[in-house]
Write an enzyme that holds these catalytic residues in place. Structure first.
Site, PDB file in Angstrom:
ATOM      1  N   HIS A  14       0.890  -1.160   0.207  1.00  0.00           N
ATOM      2  CA  HIS A  14      -0.269  -0.137  -0.127  1.00  0.00           C
ATOM      3  C   HIS A  14       0.871   0.974  -0.032  1.00  0.00           C
ATOM      4  O   HIS A  14       1.575   1.843   0.723  1.00  0.00           O
ATOM      5  CB  HIS A  14      -1.113   0.115   0.994  1.00  0.00           C
ATOM      6  CG  HIS A  14      -2.646  -0.867   0.819  1.00  0.00           C
ATOM      7  ND1 HIS A  14      -2.043  -1.285   2.130  1.00  0.00           N
ATOM      8  CD2 HIS A  14      -2.923  -1.889   0.142  1.00  0.00           C
ATOM      9  CE1 HIS A  14      -3.325  -2.244   1.799  1.00  0.00           C
ATOM     10  NE2 HIS A  14      -3.819  -2.185   0.408  1.00  0.00           N
ATOM     11  N   GLU A  64       2.002   3.896   2.295  1.00  0.00           N
ATOM     12  CA  GLU A  64       2.449   3.387   3.816  1.00  0.00           C
ATOM     13  C   GLU A  64       3.664   3.685   4.046  1.00  0.00           C
ATOM     14  O   GLU A  64       4.698   2.769   4.062  1.00  0.00           O
ATOM     15  CB  GLU A  64       1.873   2.031   4.604  1.00  0.00           C
ATOM     16  CG  GLU A  64      -0.017   1.761   4.493  1.00  0.00           C
ATOM     17  CD  GLU A  64      -0.799   1.136   4.505  1.00  0.00           C
ATOM     18  OE1 GLU A  64      -1.831   0.800   4.284  1.00  0.00           O
ATOM     19  OE2 GLU A  64       0.285  -0.516   4.515  1.00  0.00           O
ATOM     20  N   ARG A  85      -2.945   4.246  -2.539  1.00  0.00           N
ATOM     21  CA  ARG A  85      -2.608   3.742  -1.385  1.00  0.00           C
ATOM     22  C   ARG A  85      -2.819   1.852  -3.070  1.00  0.00           C
ATOM     23  O   ARG A  85      -2.156   1.284  -2.747  1.00  0.00           O
ATOM     24  CB  ARG A  85      -4.141   2.849  -0.475  1.00  0.00           C
ATOM     25  CG  ARG A  85      -5.111   1.548  -0.478  1.00  0.00           C
ATOM     26  CD  ARG A  85      -5.522   1.936   0.352  1.00  0.00           C
ATOM     27  NE  ARG A  85      -6.555   0.720  -0.106  1.00  0.00           N
ATOM     28  CZ  ARG A  85      -6.383  -1.027   1.792  1.00  0.00           C
ATOM     29  NH1 ARG A  85      -5.268   0.296   2.843  1.00  0.00           N
ATOM     30  NH2 ARG A  85      -6.331  -0.490   2.076  1.00  0.00           N
ATOM     31  N   HIS A 126       2.686  -3.592   6.493  1.00  0.00           N
ATOM     32  CA  HIS A 126       1.372  -2.618   6.350  1.00  0.00           C
ATOM     33  C   HIS A 126       2.199  -1.378   7.305  1.00  0.00           C
ATOM     34  O   HIS A 126       2.675  -1.666   8.531  1.00  0.00           O
ATOM     35  CB  HIS A 126      -0.223  -2.561   6.294  1.00  0.00           C
ATOM     36  CG  HIS A 126      -0.104  -3.382   5.281  1.00  0.00           C
ATOM     37  ND1 HIS A 126      -1.060  -3.499   4.477  1.00  0.00           N
ATOM     38  CD2 HIS A 126       0.103  -4.988   4.703  1.00  0.00           C
ATOM     39  CE1 HIS A 126      -1.796  -4.313   3.150  1.00  0.00           C
ATOM     40  NE2 HIS A 126      -0.251  -5.604   3.519  1.00  0.00           N
ATOM     41  N   GLU A 175       1.344  -4.536  10.929  1.00  0.00           N
ATOM     42  CA  GLU A 175       0.467  -3.419  10.971  1.00  0.00           C
ATOM     43  C   GLU A 175       1.964  -1.879  11.640  1.00  0.00           C
ATOM     44  O   GLU A 175       1.491  -2.664  13.128  1.00  0.00           O
ATOM     45  CB  GLU A 175      -0.635  -3.075  11.605  1.00  0.00           C
ATOM     46  CG  GLU A 175      -1.561  -3.658  10.082  1.00  0.00           C
ATOM     47  CD  GLU A 175      -2.490  -2.476   9.320  1.00  0.00           C
ATOM     48  OE1 GLU A 175      -3.088  -2.429   8.753  1.00  0.00           O
ATOM     49  OE2 GLU A 175      -1.456  -0.867   9.707  1.00  0.00           O
TER      50      GLU A 175
END
Lengths: 312, 93
Positions: free
Chosen positions: A72, A75, A130, A199, A273
């Site tokens: 993405h 990020e 994204r 991510h 994440e």
């Protein structure tokens, strides 16, 4: 801009353009010919090479670990962390017993900019982009969510069929070359034992599944390893993570990367994440890149160490 | 180049499952042109959403009328992006 002449003078505490990261990759390979090589596994929709660094101390088709960052594009801390991971591996090999033991047994593949068209677009047109950049026929909206395009529960709830959505799954499985290239590479390699897709910024470590509540068969082991990994991560700066299956920890997400890799038999499939511990979200200040990368590395090492000691 | 003057990122905290599902409904309100940075997970995890300037008032009224608490996480996204760009350029220099 002043291009660094070698990776020692590369500034890991700032965000870099794609050309700077690609130059870094070539410098790292040139500086470490016995450990690092670059494989182009395909091309993005706009024709950019999909570069994967291979860290190997020899052997043929050794059991392997995959790490990707930047799927993405907005990020940014993930591509920056991936760059730092690459330098960390070459710096620590031969010095740190744990990574040395892993590399004496396994290969590590690292794709730092998994969505290069999107990443370029965040630098030049829309910082908040994204998705990929392939046009969607019949729609004015561009791009597919490359973490909803995989053949694992594709079309189930947890992705959108609307091309204008940020979670648009795409017209068909593996329709994005950025995804298809990894699929083909993983299948042809056929000896991956761990797959980690990174991510930001919810501070989570997750394992399959995302598209179904049915627990994966290795749930207990993956859960325990995740717990150890995030405990190691927190030991550095106290950054707290939650962990569990994707569907129980964040939300239902169908067609995601590690559901597909797990279904290919790659047991140690995880998705991170990374942080924001403040209120910056995707605009994480650059001075947090290295602390982020350092703490994440501890969790990655826990996963890679466990994998290398439990090759199946 | 897309710019985000006046765009705010709101951090929304649900009190309970009912409020959580009300926040979830926001995802379908395409007229607000919302960009969910951190989607709806559970009551203990805040939801972060970028709201374009033109729908800020409507979204805030929508939340306040349902007694859903929110704070302004990013006051003006473009200001932050400009700072990020300046930092990159000065670091490169």
């Amino acid at each position: 801009t002043a291009e660094p002449r070698n990776t020692d003078s590369f500034d890991f505490s700032r965000y870099h353009t794609i050309s700077e990261i690609y130059s870094f990759q070539d410098m790292l390979v040139a500086e470490n010919p016995n450990l690092v090589s670059k494989i182009v596994i395909g091309q993005s929709y706009e024709g950019r090479p999909l570069n994967v660094l291979k860290f190997s101390t020899g052997g043929t088709n050794r059991p392997a670990i995959w790490i990707d960052t930047g799927i993405h594009s907005r990020e940014w801390v993930t591509q920056a962390s991936g760059t730092w991971f690459a330098k960390k591996i070459v710096t620590d090999y031969g010095r740190d017993p744990a990574i040395t033991a892993i590399l004496n047994k396994m290969d590590i593949f690292l794709e730092m900019v998994t969505n290069p068209d999107g990443y370029y677009y965040t630098h030049n047109s829309n910082r908040m982009w994204r998705k990929t950049r392939k046009p969607n026929s019949g729609s004015s909206c561009v791009g597919v969510d490359p973490n909803r395009n995989w053949d694992a529960g594709f079309g189930a709830p947890g992705a959108s069929d609307n091309p204008c959505s940020e979670t648009y799954r795409g017209p068909s499985v593996h329709s994005e070359s950025e995804v298809k290239s990894i699929v083909d590479f993983v299948k042809s390699h056929s000896n991956f034992k761990a797959f980690v897709s990174i991510h930001s910024y919810s501070q989570m470590l997750m394992y399959p599944y995302g598209y179904t509540k049915t627990p994966c068969k290795d749930q207990t082991e993956l859960h325990n390893l995740a717990k150890k990994a995030i405990t190691d991560l927190a030991s550095l700066y106290g950054t707290s993570y939650t962990y569990g299956s994707i569907i129980n920890t964040i939300y239902q997400a169908s067609g995601n990367t590690i559901d597909w890799t797990y279904d290919q038999g790659i047991k140690y499939s995880y998705t991170f994440e990374l942080r924001d511990t403040g209120r910056y979200g995707f605009i994480l200040p650059a001075d947090q890149i290295i602390p982020n990368a350092k703490e994440t590395w501890l969790a990655l090492m826990a996963i890679m160490d466990h994998t290398s000691k439990n090759i199946y | 180049k897309e710019t985000f003057e006046g765009h705010q990122v709101l951090r929304i905290v649900a009190k309970d499952e009912t409020q959580l599902s009300l926040i979830k409904n926001l995802e379908d309100m395409v007229e607000f042109e919302l960009d969910f940075w951190r989607g709806v997970t559970d009551v203990s995890t805040p939801v972060d959403v970028r709201v374009p300037f033109h729908s800020l008032q409507s979204v805030k009224i929508h939340l306040e009328s349902r007694d859903i608490e929110y704070s302004i996480m990013i006051e003006d996204l473009q200001v932050m992006l400009d700072e990020e760009q300046q930092e990159m350029e000065s670091a490169a220099r």
